[in-house]
Enzyme design. Sequence first.
Site, PDB file in Angstrom:
ATOM      1  NE  ARG A  36     -52.227 -29.587 -16.486  1.00  0.00           N
ATOM      2  CZ  ARG A  36     -51.384 -29.743 -17.561  1.00  0.00           C
ATOM      3  NH1 ARG A  36     -51.683 -30.856 -18.299  1.00  0.00           N
ATOM      4  NH2 ARG A  36     -50.099 -29.297 -17.441  1.00  0.00           N
ATOM      5  CE  LYS A 197     -30.583 -30.795 -24.848  1.00  0.00           C
ATOM      6  NZ  LYS A 197     -31.432 -30.983 -26.192  1.00  0.00           N
ATOM      7  N   GLY A 350     -42.440 -27.266 -16.434  1.00  0.00           N
ATOM      8  CA  GLY A 350     -43.030 -28.288 -16.032  1.00  0.00           C
ATOM      9  C   GLY A 350     -42.259 -29.155 -14.800  1.00  0.00           C
ATOM     10  N   GLY A 373     -44.847 -24.710 -21.032  1.00  0.00           N
ATOM     11  CA  GLY A 373     -44.447 -24.034 -22.058  1.00  0.00           C
ATOM     12  C   GLY A 373     -44.811 -22.650 -22.022  1.00  0.00           C
TER      13      GLY A 373
HETATM   14  P1  ADP Z   1     -38.489 -27.285 -16.617  1.00  0.00           P
HETATM   15  O1  ADP Z   1     -39.411 -28.251 -17.112  1.00  0.00           O
HETATM   16  O2  ADP Z   1     -38.713 -26.663 -15.042  1.00  0.00           O
HETATM   17  O3  ADP Z   1     -38.354 -25.725 -17.489  1.00  0.00           O
HETATM   18  P2  ADP Z   1     -36.239 -28.240 -17.788  1.00  0.00           P
HETATM   19  O4  ADP Z   1     -36.768 -29.136 -18.610  1.00  0.00           O
HETATM   20  O5  ADP Z   1     -35.375 -27.220 -18.693  1.00  0.00           O
HETATM   21  O6  ADP Z   1     -37.010 -27.706 -16.731  1.00  0.00           O
HETATM   22  O7  ADP Z   1     -35.026 -29.266 -17.158  1.00  0.00           O
HETATM   23  C1  ADP Z   1     -35.343 -30.559 -16.354  1.00  0.00           C
HETATM   24  C2  ADP Z   1     -34.350 -31.587 -16.589  1.00  0.00           C
HETATM   25  O8  ADP Z   1     -33.106 -31.002 -16.585  1.00  0.00           O
HETATM   26  C3  ADP Z   1     -34.739 -32.653 -15.655  1.00  0.00           C
HETATM   27  O9  ADP Z   1     -35.014 -33.809 -16.330  1.00  0.00           O
HETATM   28  C4  ADP Z   1     -33.435 -32.887 -15.092  1.00  0.00           C
HETATM   29  O10 ADP Z   1     -32.910 -34.263 -14.809  1.00  0.00           O
HETATM   30  C5  ADP Z   1     -32.465 -32.230 -16.131  1.00  0.00           C
HETATM   31  N1  ADP Z   1     -31.166 -31.969 -15.402  1.00  0.00           N
HETATM   32  C6  ADP Z   1     -30.904 -30.909 -14.406  1.00  0.00           C
HETATM   33  N2  ADP Z   1     -29.538 -30.932 -14.092  1.00  0.00           N
HETATM   34  C7  ADP Z   1     -28.888 -31.942 -15.131  1.00  0.00           C
HETATM   35  C8  ADP Z   1     -27.598 -32.229 -14.950  1.00  0.00           C
HETATM   36  N3  ADP Z   1     -26.797 -31.614 -14.210  1.00  0.00           N
HETATM   37  N4  ADP Z   1     -27.327 -32.994 -15.993  1.00  0.00           N
HETATM   38  C9  ADP Z   1     -28.334 -33.665 -16.824  1.00  0.00           C
HETATM   39  N5  ADP Z   1     -29.530 -33.224 -16.795  1.00  0.00           N
HETATM   40  C10 ADP Z   1     -30.048 -32.385 -15.931  1.00  0.00           C
HETATM   41 MG    MG Z   2     -39.254 -29.663 -18.574  1.00  0.00          MG
END
Ligand code: ADP
Ligand code: MG
Length: 393
Positions: A36, A197, A350, A373
């Site tokens: 950063r 989710k 992230g 975020g």
């Molecule tokens: P980002 O930070 O890129 O927006 P998210 O925070 O929405 O992504 O999602 C990332 C998390 O989702 C990771 O910790 C990953 O382990 C989890 N994840 C991805 N696929 C699965 C799965 N099939 N079951 C449980 N957790 C999952």
């Molecule tokens: Mg995340």
Amino acid sequence: MHKRTIRDVEWHGKRALVRVDFNVPIQDGEITDDTRIRAALPTIRALMEAGAKVVLMSHLGRPKGQPNPKYSLAPVARRLEVLLGRPVAFAEDCVGPAAEAAVERLAPGGVLLLENVRFHPEEEKNDPAFAAQLARLGDVYVNDAFGSAHRAHASTEGVAHHLPAVAGLLMEKEITVMGRALTDPDRPFIAIIGGAKVSDKAPVLENLLPKVDALLIGGGMANTFLVAQGYELGKSLVEPDAIDTARRLLQQAEQAGKRIHLPTDLVAADAFAPDAPHRTVPVCAFPAEAMALDIGEATVAAYTEVIRTARTVVWNGPMGVFEMPAFAKGTVAIARAVAEVHGTTIVGGGDSVAAVEQAGLADKMTHVSTGGGASLEFLEGKVLPGVAALQDK
Ligand code: ADP
Ligand code: MG
């Protein structure tokens, strides 16, 4: 999205009050990742070269409105000195006599870092009097902290009401590259959405669906979509409350003639553990005792075909539990496919950014967003207060 930038200002001798994102990980007083800080260097160097007096401010961690040496930016000033090869002054407080005297001592081209703005509770409250105190330290406000732009705090929003406010170079890149993808993308425009989710990502899906040519869905959230289509996925992460949302999005896509691609095979593991026994199975034959932790090879192949045709790709959310190497294959394969696209490729979020960096592919993307975020809210179509506060061209 046409904002005034540091290039629109005549700087010589003027004080640039610059909000940067120096929220770096620090362990025992040592910075463990200076990405950063390095990301802010182009703006800092451009201001120095233009003869501005550069006054930098940032938050670090969550000191809850109290001075706390654990969250001091002093180590960042020392690292910045090394990266710039120039002395960097440090002020023990971000407002008041100490800060004002330090600014007074700056020569054109000089750099000063102020102590953590979150040592004052007024920062996160966006207190107008505190914002006015900050504003006394500059002639022009520069926001280069895209990662904090979704928060209306004194140093990200309030101060912009007291000074002419322009974007730094990093901020400019974030909002032009992502803004163009959302308003005027080269087509086909493909979005890849994953992560844990549906409930986290529903607003992103909702905003992107009308804009994209196709959506590829992976990660834990794909499970809920598959269950909405009638598949049974054993002990996989599924959100019962989001099944209706998934169904509605599938209907919306069909009505709009857009394709939402879902996995056709999944990696079924016996437990949520790095060494859990696992195998790839088609979605129609998922074992009742297993949980889906990655997309399978057939899905990777199908998604890769779609990605290959794209001229714009936006990716948010990993395809599986990439933190465990056994379940990172889908995410890494998709990262490789995106890296090969001849067009604009944007990674935001992230965990997605961490996955792409882990795969060593970050420099193959057009843009890797620095704000987790903030980039999510941007993809949701929200107006970020820190961006809205900047002057339009
Ligand atoms: P980002 O930070 O890129 O927006 P998210 O925070 O929405 O992504 O999602 C990332 C998390 O989702 C990771 O910790 C990953 O382990 C989890 N994840 C991805 N696929 C699965 C799965 N099939 N079951 C449980 N957790 C999952
Ligand atoms: Mg995340």
